[in-house]
Design an enzyme around this catalytic site. Structure first.
Site, PDB file in Angstrom:
ATOM      1  N   ARG A 242       0.843  -1.187   0.000  1.00  0.00           N
ATOM      2  CA  ARG A 242       0.000   0.000   0.000  1.00  0.00           C
ATOM      3  C   ARG A 242       0.884   1.244   0.000  1.00  0.00           C
ATOM      4  O   ARG A 242       1.932   1.273   0.641  1.00  0.00           O
ATOM      5  CB  ARG A 242      -0.907   0.014   1.248  1.00  0.00           C
ATOM      6  CG  ARG A 242      -1.996  -1.062   1.215  1.00  0.00           C
ATOM      7  CD  ARG A 242      -3.077  -0.713   0.203  1.00  0.00           C
ATOM      8  NE  ARG A 242      -4.098  -1.743   0.141  1.00  0.00           N
ATOM      9  CZ  ARG A 242      -4.058  -2.784  -0.665  1.00  0.00           C
ATOM     10  NH1 ARG A 242      -3.034  -2.940  -1.480  1.00  0.00           N
ATOM     11  NH2 ARG A 242      -5.023  -3.674  -0.668  1.00  0.00           N
ATOM     12  N   GLU A 271      -2.835   8.514  -5.918  1.00  0.00           N
ATOM     13  CA  GLU A 271      -2.765   7.915  -7.256  1.00  0.00           C
ATOM     14  C   GLU A 271      -3.840   8.534  -8.154  1.00  0.00           C
ATOM     15  O   GLU A 271      -4.970   8.722  -7.713  1.00  0.00           O
ATOM     16  CB  GLU A 271      -2.958   6.399  -7.167  1.00  0.00           C
ATOM     17  CG  GLU A 271      -1.830   5.702  -6.416  1.00  0.00           C
ATOM     18  CD  GLU A 271      -1.988   4.187  -6.382  1.00  0.00           C
ATOM     19  OE1 GLU A 271      -3.004   3.667  -6.903  1.00  0.00           O
ATOM     20  OE2 GLU A 271      -1.095   3.512  -5.839  1.00  0.00           O
ATOM     21  N   HIS A 290       0.743   1.332 -10.295  1.00  0.00           N
ATOM     22  CA  HIS A 290      -0.113   0.379  -9.576  1.00  0.00           C
ATOM     23  C   HIS A 290      -0.483  -0.774 -10.516  1.00  0.00           C
ATOM     24  O   HIS A 290      -1.649  -1.132 -10.687  1.00  0.00           O
ATOM     25  CB  HIS A 290      -1.380   1.061  -9.057  1.00  0.00           C
ATOM     26  CG  HIS A 290      -1.986   0.340  -7.891  1.00  0.00           C
ATOM     27  ND1 HIS A 290      -2.534   0.986  -6.805  1.00  0.00           N
ATOM     28  CD2 HIS A 290      -2.125  -0.988  -7.628  1.00  0.00           C
ATOM     29  CE1 HIS A 290      -2.997   0.086  -5.940  1.00  0.00           C
ATOM     30  NE2 HIS A 290      -2.756  -1.108  -6.429  1.00  0.00           N
TER      31      HIS A 290
END
Length: 329
Positions: A242, A271, A290
């Site tokens: 994370r 993000e 990601h």
């Protein structure tokens, strides 16, 4: 859930799913309604009466489940992501609503991504690519993976798959987890498993540190200046867990002063990563969007898990991948 006679539940879906899977859902459900909520868009308002639905399929990364105020019959919420942090407010924690996620569906691709990053950092690939662009023929310092030590912080399903592959490269593997006595099965790839209370020792022994931590109150800003300074000088960091487990400013300083030789980061607190963020420009940082979870088989894995759970729910049997609300994963 306790055993009961077979039912045909009703399903409300907030993510975009291909028609072929929807048709499989309809074979089990009495009703299936799809009203996708696109990531980054404002939450849409339902156009149907939600009071008749038993199951909600949504994205745990951004749905705070305020929609359940309109859906009092919902017994089970399935997250299309492993992360469910947005869902776990106090009302949901206290409720009887079952939360499941896609934990395990991305373990293999994330492990493969991690190995790619380990190898790239060890062999100087970021420098190699820049030199190629600049037509600069210079010998690049490298580090052997064989006989080096990797510490996997957050040694769960993902960590297990990473460890298997690291052993194949001749690395010494240290797993670090909340319950070090827990084992996945007879085969254990890690050479040593230590508790989270021993994490400082793991950091000090590791040439490569892999963060595969879930989002919890205990992991928030886990890797701060104090812990970074416990890491071996010249070590490398990979984060596939994370984004908020790292204090960005502290890592940036360590990357600049050379205490940390390099980092490969796939997840970030914000993000998409803002265009003015220093991570973009640091020459010893590899940024991926990601994307570690991504795989040509990802959707099939997710759908297989959900369909299995849908059948279990219909049969009144316990579901797989149930999130422990108190722990957050």
């Amino acid at each position: 859930m306790s055993d009961s006679k077979k039912t045909a539940p009703s399903l409300y879906i907030r993510v975009d799913i291909p028609v072929k899977y929807i048709n499989e859902f309809k074979e089990i459900c009495s009703e299936v309604v799809i009203e996708p909520w696109e990531f980054g868009e404002t939450e849409p308002q339902p156009t149907v009466d939600l009071s008749k639905f038993d199951i909600l399929y949504t994205l745990g990364l951004h749905d705070n489940l305020s929609i359940l105020k309109k859906a009092p019959k919902i017994k089970w919420v399935h997250s299309d992501s492993a992360g469910v942090e947005a869902m776990l407010n106090e009302d949901i924690k206290k409720s009887d609503v079952i939360i499941t996620n896609v934990k395990g569906c991305s373990s293999v691709p994330i492990a493969e991504h991690t190995i790619a990053m380990l190898s790239s950092l060890a062999r100087g690939v970021p420098t190699m690519i820049r030199n190629q662009i600049n037509k600069n023929w210079v010998e690049i310092p490298v580090k052997d993976l064989e006989n080096s030590t990797v510490g996997i912080i957050g040694y769960g399903d993902i960590g297990f798959e990473i460890a298997k592959r690291c052993k194949g490269l001749g690395m010494t593997v240290i797993g670090c987890r909340r319950n070090p006595a827990q084992r996945k099965g007879k085969y254990e790839p890690a050479d040593l498993i230590m508790g989270m209370d021993q994490v400082d020792e793991v950091l000090s022994r590791s040439d490569f540190v892999v963060l595969a931590l879930p989002f919890t109150k205990d992991t928030s800003y886990f890797l701060n200046e104090e812990r970074i300074n416990k890491m071996k000088k010249g070590s490398h960091l990979i984060n596939v867990g994370r984004g908020n487990t790292i204090v960005d400013e502290d890592l940036i300083e360590s990357l600049k002063n050379g205490h940390i030789a390099g980092a490969a980061l796939d997840v970030f607190e914000v993000e998409p990563l803002p265009e003015d963020h220093p991570f973009w420009k640091l020459e010893n940082v590899m940024v991926s969007p990601h994307n570690a979870y991504n795989s040509a088989k990802h959707l099939d894995r997710v759908m297989e898990l959900f369909l299995k759970n849908l059948k279990l729910f219909s049969d009144g049997k316990p579901l797989k991948n149930v999130v422990e609300k108190g722990l957050g994963y």
